[in-house]
Design a protein around this motif. Sequence first.
Motif, short mmCIF file in Angstrom:
data_model
loop_
_atom_site.label_atom_id
_atom_site.label_comp_id
_atom_site.label_asym_id
_atom_site.label_seq_id
_atom_site.Cartn_x
_atom_site.Cartn_y
_atom_site.Cartn_z
N SER A 63 -7.75 -2.48 2.41
CA SER A 63 -6.60 -1.78 1.82
C SER A 63 -6.86 -0.32 1.54
O SER A 63 -5.96 0.40 1.09
CB SER A 63 -6.21 -2.48 0.52
OG SER A 63 -7.30 -2.45 -0.40
N ASN A 84 -2.78 -2.39 -0.71
CA ASN A 84 -3.65 -1.66 -1.63
C ASN A 84 -3.16 -1.82 -3.07
O ASN A 84 -3.95 -2.05 -3.99
CB ASN A 84 -3.68 -0.18 -1.25
CG ASN A 84 -4.65 0.61 -2.11
OD1 ASN A 84 -5.68 0.10 -2.52
ND2 ASN A 84 -4.32 1.86 -2.38
N ARG A 85 -1.86 -1.72 -3.27
CA ARG A 85 -1.29 -1.90 -4.60
C ARG A 85 -1.46 -3.36 -5.07
O ARG A 85 -1.76 -3.61 -6.24
CB ARG A 85 0.18 -1.52 -4.58
CG ARG A 85 0.82 -1.56 -5.97
CD ARG A 85 2.18 -0.88 -5.97
NE ARG A 85 3.09 -1.49 -5.01
CZ ARG A 85 3.46 -0.92 -3.86
NH1 ARG A 85 2.98 0.29 -3.54
NH2 ARG A 85 4.31 -1.52 -3.05
N ALA A 110 -0.22 0.04 2.36
CA ALA A 110 0.06 0.62 1.05
C ALA A 110 0.39 -0.48 0.04
O ALA A 110 -0.11 -0.47 -1.10
CB ALA A 110 1.21 1.62 1.16
N GLU A 111 1.20 -1.43 0.46
CA GLU A 111 1.52 -2.54 -0.42
C GLU A 111 0.28 -3.41 -0.67
O GLU A 111 0.08 -3.92 -1.78
CB GLU A 111 2.65 -3.38 0.20
CG GLU A 111 3.97 -2.65 0.31
CD GLU A 111 5.05 -3.54 0.88
OE1 GLU A 111 4.90 -4.78 0.81
OE2 GLU A 111 6.06 -3.00 1.39
N ASN A 146 -3.81 -5.37 -4.18
CA ASN A 146 -5.22 -5.58 -4.49
C ASN A 146 -5.55 -5.08 -5.89
O ASN A 146 -6.29 -5.72 -6.64
CB ASN A 146 -6.09 -4.87 -3.45
CG ASN A 146 -7.58 -5.00 -3.75
OD1 ASN A 146 -8.08 -6.08 -4.05
ND2 ASN A 146 -8.29 -3.89 -3.68
N SER A 147 -5.02 -3.93 -6.25
CA SER A 147 -5.33 -3.33 -7.55
C SER A 147 -4.64 -4.05 -8.70
O SER A 147 -5.24 -4.24 -9.77
CB SER A 147 -4.92 -1.85 -7.55
OG SER A 147 -5.60 -1.14 -6.54
N GLU A 148 -3.41 -4.45 -8.49
CA GLU A 148 -2.60 -4.98 -9.59
C GLU A 148 -2.64 -6.50 -9.70
O GLU A 148 -2.43 -7.04 -10.80
CB GLU A 148 -1.14 -4.53 -9.42
CG GLU A 148 -0.97 -3.03 -9.45
CD GLU A 148 0.48 -2.62 -9.20
OE1 GLU A 148 1.31 -3.52 -8.98
OE2 GLU A 148 0.77 -1.41 -9.24
#
Length: 228
Positions: A68, A139-140, A136-137, A142-144
């Motif tokens: 990501s 990556n988000r 992009a989604e 993964n973080s959230e």
Amino acid sequence: MKFGRLRFVLILALLASNLLVGVLSLLFLRSMDQRYAALFDRSVPLINHLRTLTRELGTVQRLARRVSDPKNEAAWAALLPQMAEGSNLARNHALEISGMHSLKDSRHVAAMADSGRNYDEKVNEFLALARAEKLAEANRFNSEVLRPAYDQYMEALDDVAGFVEREGSELRDRYAADSRLFGGFLLAFAGWPLLAAAGIIVVMGLLVTGLFVAVFFPKLFASKPSAA
């Protein structure tokens, strides 16, 4: 003659008691060896499995971060099969750990299973986003979502490891207490000749004291004349 026979009986009793102490010590040592071996077989393999599972999950999470990452190389798609394979390995390993006898009837099994299922679902959702090239989604996500699920899973595994450690410590302390109790029993039993000798000395001392009083203070034993 009577003294010689008594001495012979005492020698036989001493030999029999020493033999009994030796046999009991051997049986107890064998029992303790088996109990410690069972404790080793119960705890160490489980700890090793938990360590392996933690390493596998860490690999999956690192791959998710690499996939990501917007700055990652263009060949990010090649990492997806590795991540899926690592997730399957971790899932199968977690099922193997849940079925181990060491965790039977433990509430930690349910907590670990719930956290594992939740993390597996999030991994699948992440892979679906990545395969659709929605980086992009992903990556988000993964973080959230994925990373918090991973942290929750790690906490559940830490609880399992702590449970195994506490259980092993409690069993070790119990075995140590049993050893001290049995050692005290053997010490008391093996020291019966000393106790017998001490008893004989006490009896002889009382007899000598009584004889001394009877010889030097005969009036103490004289019967009082009855009243007319």
